[in-house]
Scaffold this active site. Structure first.
Site, PDB file in Angstrom:
ATOM      1  N   GLY A  31     -43.173  46.546 -12.880  1.00  0.00           N
ATOM      2  CA  GLY A  31     -42.098  46.574 -11.885  1.00  0.00           C
ATOM      3  C   GLY A  31     -41.200  45.359 -12.022  1.00  0.00           C
ATOM      4  O   GLY A  31     -41.382  44.528 -12.918  1.00  0.00           O
ATOM      5  N   PHE A  32     -40.254  45.275 -11.130  1.00  0.00           N
ATOM      6  CA  PHE A  32     -39.279  44.193 -11.190  1.00  0.00           C
ATOM      7  C   PHE A  32     -39.955  42.819 -11.043  1.00  0.00           C
ATOM      8  O   PHE A  32     -39.892  41.992 -11.965  1.00  0.00           O
ATOM      9  CB  PHE A  32     -38.225  44.449 -10.096  1.00  0.00           C
ATOM     10  CG  PHE A  32     -37.416  43.262  -9.708  1.00  0.00           C
ATOM     11  CD1 PHE A  32     -36.706  42.532 -10.656  1.00  0.00           C
ATOM     12  CD2 PHE A  32     -37.349  42.867  -8.374  1.00  0.00           C
ATOM     13  CE1 PHE A  32     -35.950  41.426 -10.283  1.00  0.00           C
ATOM     14  CE2 PHE A  32     -36.595  41.776  -7.997  1.00  0.00           C
ATOM     15  CZ  PHE A  32     -35.897  41.055  -8.957  1.00  0.00           C
ATOM     16  N   ILE A  33     -40.631  42.565  -9.950  1.00  0.00           N
ATOM     17  CA  ILE A  33     -41.264  41.251  -9.759  1.00  0.00           C
ATOM     18  C   ILE A  33     -42.464  41.107 -10.697  1.00  0.00           C
ATOM     19  O   ILE A  33     -42.664  40.065 -11.325  1.00  0.00           O
ATOM     20  CB  ILE A  33     -41.691  41.044  -8.282  1.00  0.00           C
ATOM     21  CG1 ILE A  33     -40.474  41.149  -7.359  1.00  0.00           C
ATOM     22  CG2 ILE A  33     -42.387  39.679  -8.113  1.00  0.00           C
ATOM     23  CD1 ILE A  33     -40.788  41.040  -5.866  1.00  0.00           C
ATOM     24  N   ASP A  52     -50.110  49.927 -14.197  1.00  0.00           N
ATOM     25  CA  ASP A  52     -48.876  50.427 -13.581  1.00  0.00           C
ATOM     26  C   ASP A  52     -48.775  51.918 -13.861  1.00  0.00           C
ATOM     27  O   ASP A  52     -49.032  52.359 -14.981  1.00  0.00           O
ATOM     28  CB  ASP A  52     -47.659  49.679 -14.169  1.00  0.00           C
ATOM     29  CG  ASP A  52     -46.430  49.801 -13.285  1.00  0.00           C
ATOM     30  OD1 ASP A  52     -46.013  50.940 -13.008  1.00  0.00           O
ATOM     31  OD2 ASP A  52     -45.891  48.760 -12.880  1.00  0.00           O
ATOM     32  N   GLY A  57     -41.944  51.422 -11.663  1.00  0.00           N
ATOM     33  CA  GLY A  57     -41.948  50.444 -12.759  1.00  0.00           C
ATOM     34  C   GLY A  57     -41.455  51.104 -14.035  1.00  0.00           C
ATOM     35  O   GLY A  57     -41.440  52.334 -14.146  1.00  0.00           O
ATOM     36  N   LEU A  97     -49.464  43.874  -6.885  1.00  0.00           N
ATOM     37  CA  LEU A  97     -48.046  44.093  -6.576  1.00  0.00           C
ATOM     38  C   LEU A  97     -47.673  45.572  -6.562  1.00  0.00           C
ATOM     39  O   LEU A  97     -46.545  45.920  -6.210  1.00  0.00           O
ATOM     40  CB  LEU A  97     -47.165  43.364  -7.615  1.00  0.00           C
ATOM     41  CG  LEU A  97     -46.764  41.906  -7.328  1.00  0.00           C
ATOM     42  CD1 LEU A  97     -47.972  41.030  -7.110  1.00  0.00           C
ATOM     43  CD2 LEU A  97     -45.936  41.352  -8.475  1.00  0.00           C
ATOM     44  N   THR A 116     -50.007  55.293  -1.086  1.00  0.00           N
ATOM     45  CA  THR A 116     -50.078  54.310  -2.176  1.00  0.00           C
ATOM     46  C   THR A 116     -50.338  52.916  -1.613  1.00  0.00           C
ATOM     47  O   THR A 116     -51.190  52.176  -2.114  1.00  0.00           O
ATOM     48  CB  THR A 116     -48.740  54.277  -2.958  1.00  0.00           C
ATOM     49  OG1 THR A 116     -48.414  55.594  -3.348  1.00  0.00           O
ATOM     50  CG2 THR A 116     -48.818  53.376  -4.179  1.00  0.00           C
ATOM     51  N   TYR A 170     -43.267  51.809   6.265  1.00  0.00           N
ATOM     52  CA  TYR A 170     -43.533  50.839   5.196  1.00  0.00           C
ATOM     53  C   TYR A 170     -44.099  49.544   5.781  1.00  0.00           C
ATOM     54  O   TYR A 170     -45.093  48.996   5.296  1.00  0.00           O
ATOM     55  CB  TYR A 170     -42.244  50.563   4.420  1.00  0.00           C
ATOM     56  CG  TYR A 170     -42.410  49.524   3.342  1.00  0.00           C
ATOM     57  CD1 TYR A 170     -43.055  49.837   2.157  1.00  0.00           C
ATOM     58  CD2 TYR A 170     -41.928  48.235   3.521  1.00  0.00           C
ATOM     59  CE1 TYR A 170     -43.221  48.880   1.168  1.00  0.00           C
ATOM     60  CE2 TYR A 170     -42.088  47.273   2.536  1.00  0.00           C
ATOM     61  CZ  TYR A 170     -42.728  47.604   1.366  1.00  0.00           C
ATOM     62  OH  TYR A 170     -42.896  46.658   0.390  1.00  0.00           O
ATOM     63  N   LYS A 174     -47.815  47.840   5.155  1.00  0.00           N
ATOM     64  CA  LYS A 174     -48.024  46.465   4.677  1.00  0.00           C
ATOM     65  C   LYS A 174     -48.831  45.654   5.693  1.00  0.00           C
ATOM     66  O   LYS A 174     -49.582  44.744   5.331  1.00  0.00           O
ATOM     67  CB  LYS A 174     -46.676  45.802   4.386  1.00  0.00           C
ATOM     68  CG  LYS A 174     -46.064  46.282   3.074  1.00  0.00           C
ATOM     69  CD  LYS A 174     -46.931  45.829   1.908  1.00  0.00           C
ATOM     70  CE  LYS A 174     -46.583  46.471   0.602  1.00  0.00           C
ATOM     71  NZ  LYS A 174     -47.520  46.100  -0.478  1.00  0.00           N
TER      72      LYS A 174
END
Ligand code: UDP
Length: 342
Positions: A31-33, A52, A57, A97, A116, A170, A174
């Site tokens: 993914g990005f981060i 992943d 991603g 992540l 997820t 979301y 979290k």
């Protein structure tokens, strides 16, 4: 397993060659981060196992380190307990992540987001918990919801909207992740840390799932218009992905961060209207900025938050963190990245 280092040494170590190279499992590492984290780990001498499922991603994110001798890529999901168990067994440290992220995705696929984010974290924590493997859990500034005061501090109360407003699912997912990690720490002494990522931006981020900076830059590079949702008076503070990754690495070096929650965010709060103007001025001052309603953007029942900025005192006191890049530098970086991909 955890090194005893001082806070000031931690942030330095995060960027330098680690004296005892370790193997990290990075879920969501494409993914990005995640991909920036993997790149930084390999650069300082650590090894990385990436797990992943390539849902959001992309392998392309790992292109700069493709074929690296200390990188292993597994295409698989964190919902697969056997896959996670086998990867955790080979890792010294885990950065979790992998998640369904992006406001667009959350609105379009709320069931997938919840499953997820909650079940995936449950599986990862269970496997780390069995072995006592130090773990970083990625959370989000979304948990502050509409916020009772801003800048947000880690121990502030949270204020979410009604469950009929999809966006908040979301944040709730979290929050469950955070409760799970803190409970593992309390009950079993698992060295787990939680990072609440604020709006993180930089090269490789895509605008497909809502993220405002690549969307604005992409729109500007196409000649506009730049679409601001609502009246543009809502504000955010943007952090550069390079700084965010450094903070994650440093947190894993400091035993005092265990069992705690940390805001990880940028220094400068700007309105979305100002952001649009800065992007316009950087790319082409003649581009039009257009306001469109939230309803048009996300359908009915959407709720935005008016302000979001991080109080990063705890992060500074624990690892000596100071963001190295302000918004203008971040925007220049993103413009260069998107131009390069055109
Ligand atoms: N936004 C916007 N235009 C876009 C995408 C987003 O004006 O094309 C706004 C969005 O409504 C929010 C802010 O920019 O107020 C940040 O949105 P993003 O989805 O990047 O992150 P959020 O902070 O909402 O999680």
């Amino acid at each position: 397993m955890e090194n005893a280092v001082t806070a000031s040494a931690a942030i330095e170590m995060a960027g330098e060659n680690s004296e005892t190279p370790r193997t990290w499992l990075v879920t969501g590492g494409a993914g990005f981060i995640g991909s920036h984290l993997v790149e930084a780990l390999l650069a300082r001498g650590d090894s990385a196992i990436v797990l992943d499922d390539l849902s959001t991603g992309r392998l392309e994110n790992l292109a700069p380190v493709a074929g690296h001798e200390r990188l292993e890529f597994i295409e698989g999901t964190v919902l697969d307990r056997a896959e996670v168990a086998s990867a955790v067994a080979r890792a010294d440290v885990v950065a979790h992540l992998a998640a369904a992220v992006g406001v667009r995705l959350i609105v379009d696929q709320p069931v997938k987001t919840l499953e997820t984010n909650i079940h995936g974290t449950e599986v990862v924590l269970h496997e780390c918990g069995r072995r006592g493997t130090p773990v970083f859990i990625a959370s989000s500034s979304e948990v502050y919801g509409k916020g009772v005061r801003c800048p947000f501090r880690e121990d502030d109360d949270v204020l979410l909207g009604a469950t009929t407003r999809t966006r908040w699912s979301y944040a709730a997912s979290k929050m469950v992740d955070e409760f799970l990690a803190l409970s593992w720490h309390r009950e079993s002494g698992l060295p787990a840390r939680i990072g609440r990522f604020f709006n993180t931006v930089g090269p490789r981020q895509v605008g497909w799932y809502g993220m405002v900076v690549p969307r604005f830059v992409g729109q500007a590079l196409k000649g506009g218009p730049i679409t601001v949702y609502g009246d543009g008076q809502q504000s955010r503070a943007f952090g550069h992905v390079g700084d965010v990754v450094r903070a994650v690495m440093a947190l894993m070096e400091v035993p005092a961060s265990s069992g705690r929650v940390f805001n990880i965010g940028g220094p400068e709060e700007v309105t979305i209207r100002t952001l649009a103007e800065r992007v316009r001025d950087l790319v082409d001052p003649s581009i039009e900025i257009q306001c469109i309603s939230y309803e048009e953007a996300y359908g009915t029942g959407f709720e935005d938050m008016t302000r979001r900025a991080a109080d990063t005192t705890r992060l500074r006191e624990t690892i000596g963190f100071a963001p190295s890049r302000g918004l203008d530098e971040i925007l220049v970086d993103v413009v260069a990245d998107l131009r390069g991909r055109e």
